[in-house]
Design a protein around this motif. Structure first.
Motif, PDB file in Angstrom:
ATOM      1  N   LEU A  73      71.684  52.141  20.276  1.00  0.00           N
ATOM      2  CA  LEU A  73      72.825  51.191  20.008  1.00  0.00           C
ATOM      3  C   LEU A  73      72.911  50.733  18.949  1.00  0.00           C
ATOM      4  O   LEU A  73      73.781  50.519  18.267  1.00  0.00           O
ATOM      5  N   GLN A  76      73.594  53.010  16.285  1.00  0.00           N
ATOM      6  CA  GLN A  76      75.009  53.389  16.272  1.00  0.00           C
ATOM      7  C   GLN A  76      75.732  52.397  15.454  1.00  0.00           C
ATOM      8  O   GLN A  76      76.714  52.597  14.872  1.00  0.00           O
ATOM      9  N   HIS A  77      75.518  51.032  15.552  1.00  0.00           N
ATOM     10  CA  HIS A  77      76.001  50.015  15.134  1.00  0.00           C
ATOM     11  C   HIS A  77      75.782  49.705  13.709  1.00  0.00           C
ATOM     12  O   HIS A  77      76.441  48.960  12.832  1.00  0.00           O
ATOM     13  N   LYS A  79      73.005  47.845  12.849  1.00  0.00           N
ATOM     14  CA  LYS A  79      72.796  46.410  12.597  1.00  0.00           C
ATOM     15  C   LYS A  79      72.119  45.928  13.803  1.00  0.00           C
ATOM     16  O   LYS A  79      72.244  46.765  14.691  1.00  0.00           O
ATOM     17  N   ILE A  81      71.029  44.396  17.211  1.00  0.00           N
ATOM     18  CA  ILE A  81      71.592  44.470  18.503  1.00  0.00           C
ATOM     19  C   ILE A  81      70.895  43.280  19.366  1.00  0.00           C
ATOM     20  O   ILE A  81      69.548  43.437  19.509  1.00  0.00           O
TER      21      ILE A  81
END
Length: 413
Positions: A73, A76-77, A79, A81
């Protein structure tokens, strides 16, 4: 296409040391995992609660799956999480991505959010009751979990991102060095392309030299932050952390290009800020800039290694304060940069060895770049008549380093 993993591009011992220093500085539990969530390093500062869960086969599988999920996750971003792991504790994951490939994550946390998670306690207990682990012992360890502020979690996420970028930079340097070795082999096999390949080799060497950052500087700085956080209440620690963040961003962003003199001076100011905190303001730094610093371009890390030499060799082991003065002015259509310090000075023997192999080892610290390296890069970009044109020093009388480069056409301010 070259296939690489986190384990084969970054030494695990280096990863372990980076992880442990971060944990010491922040107080958070930390681990580095690959893209599948499988640990690459040994846990640092883990809670008894999480250690107990990971000690069982069922709990370990759940933790690895949770780390894999949040790592993907974060990738994917692009940055860090912040999320709740399968056991209900706060975890932070910063992605390790190189050339678009997700190699793993740096994960920290194992805490609860003050003012938010108190009402979730019973729900969390219901979660871990599903685990086939001694529940009485697990309940006891759960009661020891710390509550921290949301602001502290956000600050840890920002620092974790810097550490993740630094790890990726180490990996990128390793791949660049591999590429350099391959080019050397090809050079020996194809003599008819020697001239063209030598040029490529020289450019690659410069990129590798420019992007080196000695891990010990990061470790020492994080230790400084940790000590300040213990001795003081926040403001000075915040300033040091901010300066470190600026240094890291500058180093990672500009590793393959020329920078303006203003950018280099801003970097030096952040570096000096950290050293002043470390030595309790016994370092006095002054600038006298008589040129347009935004028009003049120099190789990155041209001036900073000289400032660092003044601190490390001219001051660090002595009790007296040191004054470092940087004077930049125009002289005969050249930009002249003079760096003065009031440190202990150098012997004639040391002065004579500055540009030798011994000198390279002696004056290479934070950036891995010493006087000889600075001289090579200045002459590469500006010609052999430019660069470090003089070094004057005597024991007990301080040191002067003079740099001269062509003026691009700016005017005196």
């Amino acid at each position: 296409m070259t296939i690489f993993t986190l384990r084969n591009i970054v030494n695990v011992t280096v990863l372990q040391e980076i992880q442990e220093r971060f944990s010491e500085a922040t107080g958070f539990a930390v681990i580095i995992a690959d893209e599948l969530g499988i640990p690459v390093t040994k846990p640092s500062n883990f809670t008894s609660f999480c250690t107990n869960i990971r000690s069982s086969e069922q709990g370990s599988k759940c933790c690895i799956l949770s780390d894999r999920k949040v790592g993907q996750l974060a990738a994917q971003h692009g940055k860090p999480i912040v999320h709740y792991c399968h056991a209900g504790l706060v975890d932070i994951a910063a992605p390790l991505v190189l050339d678009g490939r997700h190699l793993g994550s740096v994960l920290c946390g194992q805490v609860l959010v003050d003012g938010h998670d108190e009402q979730r306690i019973e729900h969390i207990r219901d979660n871990f009751k599903q685990l086939l682990i001694d529940q009485d012992l697990l309940q006891k360890y759960f009661d020891e979990i710390k509550f921290v502020s949301k602001r502290r979690i956000e600050a840890a996420a920002e620092m974790l991102q810097l550490v993740a970028k630094y790890i990726i930079e180490i990996g990128a340097n390793h791949l660049a060095e591999q590429e350099l070795n391959e080019r050397n082999l090809k050079l020996a096999q194809e003599q008819q392309l020697r001239t063209q390949l030598e040029k490529l080799l020289q450019e690659t060497q410069l990129k590798v030299l420019q992007s080196q950052i000695n891990p010990h500087f990061l470790f020492n700085t994080l230790n400084t932050i940790s000590r300040l956080a213990y001795l003081e209440n926040a403001e000075q620690t915040q300033n040091v952390t901010y300066s470190l963040a600026k240094i890291m961003r500058y180093s990672l962003r500009n590793n393959d290009q020329m920078v303006t003199l203003k950018e280099e001076l801003d970097y030096i100011q952040n570096y000096v800020n950290i050293q002043q905190s470390r030595f309790r303001n016994r370092i006095h730094y002054h600038e006298n800039i008589e040129v347009n610093a935004e028009e003049i371009r120099i190789p990155i890390f041209t001036i900073q290694p000289i400032i660092e030499n003044a601190i490390i060799h001219g001051f660090e082991s002595h009790e007296n304060d040191i004054v470092i003065t940087l004077h930049c002015f125009l002289k005969d259509h050249q930009v002249q940069i003079d760096i003065y310090d009031t440190g202990i000075g150098m012997s004639e023997e040391t002065l004579a060895s500055l540009f030798s192999r011994q000198g390279r080892e002696r004056n290479s610290h934070t950036t891995g770049i010493g006087m000889n390296n600075v001289q090579k890069r200045l002459q590469y970009y500006f010609g052999e008549d430019n660069g470090i044109t003089g070094v004057e020093s005597k024991i007990g009388a301080g040191t002067i380093v003079r740099i001269s480069i062509p003026h691009p056409g700016g005017v005196i301010i």
